[in-house]
Write a protein that holds these residues in place. Structure first.
Motif, PDB file in Angstrom:
ATOM      1  N   PHE A  67     -10.162  -1.520   7.483  1.00 21.11           N
ATOM      2  CA  PHE A  67     -10.394  -0.671   6.312  1.00 21.11           C
ATOM      3  C   PHE A  67     -11.836  -0.812   5.883  1.00 21.11           C
ATOM      4  O   PHE A  67     -12.300  -1.920   5.586  1.00 21.11           O
ATOM      5  N   ASP A  68     -12.552   0.307   5.888  1.00 24.91           N
ATOM      6  CA  ASP A  68     -13.948   0.317   5.461  1.00 24.91           C
ATOM      7  C   ASP A  68     -13.989   0.495   3.950  1.00 24.91           C
ATOM      8  O   ASP A  68     -13.656   1.563   3.435  1.00 24.91           O
ATOM      9  N   ARG A  69     -14.386  -0.555   3.257  1.00 18.45           N
ATOM     10  CA  ARG A  69     -14.366  -0.541   1.790  1.00 18.45           C
ATOM     11  C   ARG A  69     -15.315   0.511   1.221  1.00 18.45           C
ATOM     12  O   ARG A  69     -15.013   1.147   0.208  1.00 18.45           O
ATOM     13  N   GLU A  70     -16.461   0.696   1.872  1.00 14.10           N
ATOM     14  CA  GLU A  70     -17.427   1.678   1.367  1.00 14.10           C
ATOM     15  C   GLU A  70     -16.948   3.100   1.601  1.00 14.10           C
ATOM     16  O   GLU A  70     -17.032   3.957   0.718  1.00 14.10           O
TER      17      GLU A  70
ATOM     18  N   LEU B 295      -3.974 -14.915  -1.229  1.00 20.69           N
ATOM     19  CA  LEU B 295      -3.267 -14.378  -2.401  1.00 20.69           C
ATOM     20  C   LEU B 295      -1.916 -13.856  -1.946  1.00 20.69           C
ATOM     21  O   LEU B 295      -1.837 -12.967  -1.089  1.00 20.69           O
ATOM     22  N   MET B 296      -0.861 -14.433  -2.503  1.00 17.27           N
ATOM     23  CA  MET B 296       0.504 -14.020  -2.181  1.00 17.27           C
ATOM     24  C   MET B 296       0.955 -12.982  -3.205  1.00 17.27           C
ATOM     25  O   MET B 296       0.878 -13.226  -4.414  1.00 17.27           O
ATOM     26  N   LEU B 297       1.406 -11.840  -2.712  1.00 17.81           N
ATOM     27  CA  LEU B 297       1.787 -10.727  -3.582  1.00 17.81           C
ATOM     28  C   LEU B 297       3.170 -10.211  -3.206  1.00 17.81           C
ATOM     29  O   LEU B 297       3.504 -10.107  -2.019  1.00 17.81           O
TER      30      LEU B 297
ATOM     31  N   SER C 171     -11.121 -10.377   3.384  1.00 15.44           N
ATOM     32  CA  SER C 171     -11.353 -10.276   4.832  1.00 15.44           C
ATOM     33  C   SER C 171     -10.153  -9.678   5.569  1.00 15.44           C
ATOM     34  O   SER C 171     -10.325  -8.950   6.532  1.00 15.44           O
ATOM     35  N   TRP C 172      -8.912  -9.981   5.100  1.00 14.28           N
ATOM     36  CA  TRP C 172      -7.705  -9.506   5.782  1.00 14.28           C
ATOM     37  C   TRP C 172      -6.591  -9.259   4.769  1.00 14.28           C
ATOM     38  O   TRP C 172      -6.562  -9.881   3.709  1.00 14.28           O
ATOM     39  N   ALA C 173      -5.663  -8.386   5.159  1.00 15.56           N
ATOM     40  CA  ALA C 173      -4.423  -8.172   4.405  1.00 15.56           C
ATOM     41  C   ALA C 173      -3.280  -8.027   5.412  1.00 15.56           C
ATOM     42  O   ALA C 173      -3.434  -7.328   6.424  1.00 15.56           O
ATOM     43  N   PHE C 174      -2.159  -8.681   5.144  1.00 16.92           N
ATOM     44  CA  PHE C 174      -1.012  -8.651   6.056  1.00 16.92           C
ATOM     45  C   PHE C 174       0.267  -8.383   5.274  1.00 16.92           C
ATOM     46  O   PHE C 174       0.498  -8.989   4.228  1.00 16.92           O
ATOM     47  N   CYS C 175       1.096  -7.491   5.818  1.00 14.07           N
ATOM     48  CA  CYS C 175       2.409  -7.244   5.221  1.00 14.07           C
ATOM     49  C   CYS C 175       3.371  -8.302   5.755  1.00 14.07           C
ATOM     50  O   CYS C 175       3.917  -8.172   6.856  1.00 14.07           O
ATOM     51  N   ASP C 176       3.548  -9.350   4.985  1.00 21.89           N
ATOM     52  CA  ASP C 176       4.316 -10.515   5.420  1.00 21.89           C
ATOM     53  C   ASP C 176       5.781 -10.165   5.671  1.00 21.89           C
ATOM     54  O   ASP C 176       6.413 -10.670   6.600  1.00 21.89           O
TER      55      ASP C 176
ATOM     56  N   LYS D 252      -7.813  -7.159  -7.885  1.00 23.10           N
ATOM     57  CA  LYS D 252      -8.674  -6.061  -8.329  1.00 23.10           C
ATOM     58  C   LYS D 252      -9.375  -5.411  -7.140  1.00 23.10           C
ATOM     59  O   LYS D 252      -9.468  -4.185  -7.042  1.00 23.10           O
ATOM     60  N   GLU D 253      -9.837  -6.227  -6.202  1.00 23.40           N
ATOM     61  CA  GLU D 253     -10.493  -5.686  -5.005  1.00 23.40           C
ATOM     62  C   GLU D 253      -9.493  -4.922  -4.145  1.00 23.40           C
ATOM     63  O   GLU D 253      -9.814  -3.874  -3.578  1.00 23.40           O
ATOM     64  N   PHE D 254      -8.269  -5.430  -4.032  1.00 21.50           N
ATOM     65  CA  PHE D 254      -7.228  -4.753  -3.254  1.00 21.50           C
ATOM     66  C   PHE D 254      -6.910  -3.391  -3.887  1.00 21.50           C
ATOM     67  O   PHE D 254      -6.766  -2.383  -3.186  1.00 21.50           O
ATOM     68  N   GLN D 255      -6.828  -3.367  -5.202  1.00 28.08           N
ATOM     69  CA  GLN D 255      -6.516  -2.116  -5.900  1.00 28.08           C
ATOM     70  C   GLN D 255      -7.682  -1.127  -5.860  1.00 28.08           C
ATOM     71  O   GLN D 255      -7.476   0.081  -5.958  1.00 28.08           O
ATOM     72  N   ALA D 256      -8.906  -1.640  -5.687  1.00 29.25           N
ATOM     73  CA  ALA D 256     -10.082  -0.769  -5.634  1.00 29.25           C
ATOM     74  C   ALA D 256     -10.199  -0.017  -4.305  1.00 29.25           C
ATOM     75  O   ALA D 256     -11.114   0.802  -4.136  1.00 29.25           O
ATOM     76  N   THR D 257      -9.271  -0.260  -3.382  1.00 23.11           N
ATOM     77  CA  THR D 257      -9.299   0.448  -2.099  1.00 23.11           C
ATOM     78  C   THR D 257      -8.909   1.917  -2.242  1.00 23.11           C
ATOM     79  O   THR D 257      -9.131   2.710  -1.325  1.00 23.11           O
TER      80      THR D 257
END
Length: 379
Positions: free
Chosen positions: A100-103, A219-221, A244-249, A300-305
């Motif tokens: 995912f390109d944040r910019e 961060l566990m969500l 750096s990473w996000a995983f659907c556990d 907040k960074e995750f939601q800013a995607t």
């Protein structure tokens, strides 16, 4: 016969119940060696641990908050993992990954179908270590931090004591899988000198005294509903200072979906973000307030995607202060080995910063001891 007799009369201490220690202990025990495994935590796993959390309403959640999965390229490791798969300890995670390109605010670089197999422990990443530490011949002792390692010259053996001064016994060989066993970082965490006195091992001191590491926060969500705008099960971030990473556990095989239709995710911070936080709060265990602030910033960074990330029904941050090595120090041996002192130091920091690297190093440590007991080199 002589090798079997030598093994049965040999006792080995393994320090650390992560994958290196668990693999080494299991392989030695399978050859008749008496193994005592010590871990400072409540259970095994190290970075392959699984975190159990309970929500306010009593709902239980579980997260693989360390290593999310692993891959295998080495033939020896593949044989070991195939054995785990046959025992139902691991399964393939058929997940689609992307970047995912944040910019740019969009997904790029979707993975091809034929990429390397991703393995996960079942029902959690810690399942592998838990099972190996239950093997016949392995005695696992949790909640024990090694505080002192003394070499008894006239007996050619090691005497171990816990951080609170308890005598833990004498051992013919020691396998240490904690990179802080001789590091000043141990003093920063405990206020005590490191357990291993490097003046005993001058030839090894430069290799293991202060292995550089990369810290991270996870961060566990948990969300009440699936994240429908996220088309993949895992993704890396480009151009993010925080993530750096996000995983659907919850998409992994064998995971329970609790509550029904909910979805759990684990995010990993960048090393730069983690270093900045740790520099501010210090090396000691972070407070609940510190972790709450980290959780808010990473969410907040995750939601800013722009991926329509709602407020979670559960969130909690965890610090991995010195978990990820930034270099490999084991060379061709894949571990640090001193035959005269009957000491092996194993871990991913000896091979590569990966689960496979840790497995290889644990296998190598077991092989070195087996060689001294006149077993054939194959494990």
């Amino acid at each position: 016969m002589r090798a079997a007799a030598a093994a049965s009369a040999t006792n080995v201490a393994v320090i650390g119940g992560g994958i290196s220690g668990a693999v080494c202990a299991s392989l030695l025990a399978a050859r008749g060696v008496a193994v005592t495994l010590f871990d400072s935590g409540r259970g095994v796993g190290g970075r392959m641990a699984q975190r159990r959390e309970v929500m306010e309403d009593g709902t239980e959640l579980r997260f693989d908050h360390g290593a999310p999965y692993f891959t295998v390229s080495n033939d020896e490791v593949a044989r070991v993992v195939n054995g785990w798969e046959a025992r139902g300890l691991v399964a393939e995670w058929k997940a689609l990954f992307a970047c995912f390109d944040r910019e740019a605010g969009k997904f790029t670089n979707y993975e091809k179908e034929e990429t390397t197999k991703k393995y996960v422990g079942v029902p959690g990443m810690n399942s592998i270590c838990k099972s190996l530490c239950l093997d016949d011949g392995v005695v696992a002792k949790f909640g024990v931090t090694i505080g002192k390692m003394d070499w008894i010259q006239d007996r050619c053996s090691w005497s171990l004591a816990s951080l609170d001064g308890r005598d833990l016994g004498n051992f013919d060989y020691v396998v240490a899988t904690d990179k802080n066993v001789a590091s000043p970082r141990f003093s920063g965490l405990t206020g005590r000198p490191p357990p291993l006195d490097l003046s005993l091992l001058p030839q090894l001191s430069m290799m293991i005294q202060d292995i550089p590491v990369r810290p991270s926060f996870s961060l566990m969500l948990a969300f009440a509903d699936p994240l429908t705008k996220v088309p993949v099960q895992g993704f890396s971030f480009d151009n993010s200072d925080y993530l750096s990473w996000a995983f659907c556990d919850s998409s992994k095989p064998g995971r329970a979906h609790v509550p029904l239709n909910s979805q759990s995710w684990v995010l990993h911070s960048t090393a730069e973000y983690a270093s900045k936080v740790i520099n501010n709060i210090g090396p000691q265990k972070p407070s609940a307030d510190d972790l709450a602030k980290v959780a808010e910033e990473l969410l907040k960074e995750f939601q800013a995607t722009g991926l329509n990330i709602p407020q979670p029904i559960f969130m909690k941050a965890h610090r991995w202060g010195s978990a990820f090595p930034a270099t490999a120090v084991g060379g061709e041996d894949k571990c640090i080995w001193d035959k005269s002192m009957k000491l092996a130091i194993c871990g991913d920091f000896c091979v590569s910063p990966s689960v496979e690297g840790a497995i290889l190093s644990g296998m190598s440590g077991a092989s070195k001891i087996m060689g001294c007991l006149n077993f054939p080199s194959g494990l």
